[in-house]
Design a protein around this motif. Structure first.
Motif, PDB file in Angstrom:
ATOM      1  N   SER A  50       7.928  -7.497  13.269  1.00 16.40           N
ATOM      2  CA  SER A  50       6.770  -6.969  12.552  1.00 16.40           C
ATOM      3  C   SER A  50       6.517  -7.687  11.236  1.00 16.40           C
ATOM      4  O   SER A  50       7.423  -8.220  10.602  1.00 16.40           O
ATOM      5  CB  SER A  50       6.958  -5.469  12.284  1.00 16.40           C
ATOM      6  N   GLY A  51       5.249  -7.677  10.835  1.00 19.37           N
ATOM      7  CA  GLY A  51       4.832  -8.207   9.544  1.00 19.37           C
ATOM      8  C   GLY A  51       3.835  -7.250   8.900  1.00 19.37           C
ATOM      9  O   GLY A  51       3.089  -6.562   9.602  1.00 19.37           O
ATOM     10  N   TYR A  52       3.798  -7.224   7.573  1.00 17.21           N
ATOM     11  CA  TYR A  52       2.981  -6.245   6.855  1.00 17.21           C
ATOM     12  C   TYR A  52       2.149  -6.926   5.764  1.00 17.21           C
ATOM     13  O   TYR A  52       2.540  -6.961   4.592  1.00 17.21           O
ATOM     14  CB  TYR A  52       3.878  -5.172   6.228  1.00 17.21           C
ATOM     15  N   PRO A  53       0.985  -7.464   6.121  1.00 19.56           N
ATOM     16  CA  PRO A  53       0.158  -8.176   5.138  1.00 19.56           C
ATOM     17  C   PRO A  53      -0.250  -7.325   3.941  1.00 19.56           C
ATOM     18  O   PRO A  53      -0.427  -7.849   2.841  1.00 19.56           O
ATOM     19  CB  PRO A  53      -1.070  -8.594   5.957  1.00 19.56           C
ATOM     20  N   GLU A  54      -0.431  -6.019   4.127  1.00 22.88           N
ATOM     21  CA  GLU A  54      -0.836  -5.154   3.021  1.00 22.88           C
ATOM     22  C   GLU A  54       0.311  -4.267   2.546  1.00 22.88           C
ATOM     23  O   GLU A  54       0.092  -3.246   1.902  1.00 22.88           O
ATOM     24  CB  GLU A  54      -2.048  -4.319   3.426  1.00 22.88           C
ATOM     25  N   GLY A  55       1.534  -4.684   2.858  1.00 22.51           N
ATOM     26  CA  GLY A  55       2.696  -3.953   2.398  1.00 22.51           C
ATOM     27  C   GLY A  55       3.076  -2.803   3.310  1.00 22.51           C
ATOM     28  O   GLY A  55       2.434  -2.528   4.328  1.00 22.51           O
ATOM     29  N   HIS A  56       4.162  -2.137   2.946  1.00 27.53           N
ATOM     30  CA  HIS A  56       4.695  -1.009   3.703  1.00 27.53           C
ATOM     31  C   HIS A  56       4.883   0.148   2.729  1.00 27.53           C
ATOM     32  O   HIS A  56       5.390  -0.048   1.611  1.00 27.53           O
ATOM     33  CB  HIS A  56       6.040  -1.393   4.331  1.00 27.53           C
ATOM     34  N   PRO A  57       4.470   1.356   3.118  1.00 27.15           N
ATOM     35  CA  PRO A  57       4.538   2.467   2.165  1.00 27.15           C
ATOM     36  C   PRO A  57       5.953   2.823   1.715  1.00 27.15           C
ATOM     37  O   PRO A  57       6.118   3.454   0.666  1.00 27.15           O
ATOM     38  CB  PRO A  57       3.898   3.640   2.930  1.00 27.15           C
TER      39      PRO A  57
END
Length: 294
Positions: A143-150
């Protein structure tokens, strides 16, 4: 059974339709009837991820992966690291997938539980277990999170993706990165460029929210920490005052295509989160490819 041909798709990297070459889809164990209904609209061999939901038993997920294979597509079952209770359970899951011809491709993720149910803290520990290749896995998605992870800080996210892609290479496993869905192209492309600058040349599948009711889209976005309601409405082009409509990803895909530079971004493909609507998503893609979406 006839499947959609991809031969006529333009290979111009700036064409929105070109981004749809070799797209992938996501489904749950409950979506098998929808997949069967949509099968003639989906290109043969398409990768279809089968999610790991806590309210679906292993038999349902295994049956879904088997159905994906029988219908002529490539199953990509999800493995949720923190939900696995033991190394033996992981081995059993992989053995069952291999027996059903569905073990070549998997997607590994940490999973929802804050406390691991067993020995696997995250996707990295699962990759390092050595069991994946032992049971015939050849390709692993992470997985990748371009807008971040909460729940995870930015530096930790970068360390995680660097460690996971390095571990895959050490274990001789091919891989790709599938991003969390978003509604704005600029953060995605900026994140991919930063990924490439870190020396990670793994193909990236950009998460795309499939067509769905606006209220449903915003509910999923809120659950996964993707922006705020107001920003989502602005970026995706719908009115926050009218939650009865339906939104499709055409604006997002066109913006991706416009900003996509192969030298800076490398190999990009699209991954559709269908939100239980695999039929609606496959119809939308077919229409978009045929030039029927304005």
């Amino acid at each position: 059974m006839d499947h959609v041909s991809t031969a006529s798709v333009s290979r111009d990297p700036l064409s929105p339709v070109a981004l749809l070459e070799d797209f992938s889809l996501e489904m749950t164990g409950k979506d098998v009837p929808g997949l069967e209904e949509a099968r003639d609209r989906i290109p043969a061999g398409t990768r279809i991820n089968v999610t790991f939901l806590g309210n679906e038993d292993p038999g349902m997920r295994l049956a879904a992966a088997g159905a994906v294979r029988r219908f002529g597509f490539t199953p990509v079952p999800h493995l949720s690291a923190r939900r696995l209770r033991s190394r033996a359970e992981l081995a059993d899951v992989l053995a069952a997938l291999r027996q059903d011809g569905a073990a070549d491709h998997v997607f590994v993720i940490g999973g929802d539980p804050a406390t691991p149910h067993g020995p696997y803290d995250d996707a990295l520990t699962l990759i390092r277990s050595g069991l994946l290749q032992e049971y015939g896995v050849r390709h692993v998605g992470v997985s990748g999170y371009p807008e971040g992870h909460p729940a995870i800080a930015g530096p930790a996210l970068w360390s995680a993706i660097e460690d996971k892609t390095a571990a895959l290479a050490r274990h001789g496993l091919a891989g790709d990165v599938i991003t969390q869905f978003g509604f704005a192209a600029d953060p995605v492309l900026t994140w991919v460029e930063a990924l490439r600058k870190r020396g990670i040349d793994t193909p990236v599948r950009i998460g795309v929210p499939g067509p769905a009711g606006i209220k449903r889209l915003m509910t999923y976005a809120s659950r996964f920490g993707v922006g705020t309601s107001t920003s989502i409405a602005r970026k995706y082009g719908f009115s926050i005052t009218n939650l009865m409509g339906t939104a499709g990803p055409d604006r997002f895909i066109r913006a991706l295509a416009e900003g996509y530079d192969t030298e800076r971004h490398g190999t990009l493909k699209l991954h559709f989160y269908t939100f239980g609507g695999i039929g609606a998503t496959s119809r939308w893609i077919a229409d978009f490819r045929a030039g029927e979406v304005a």
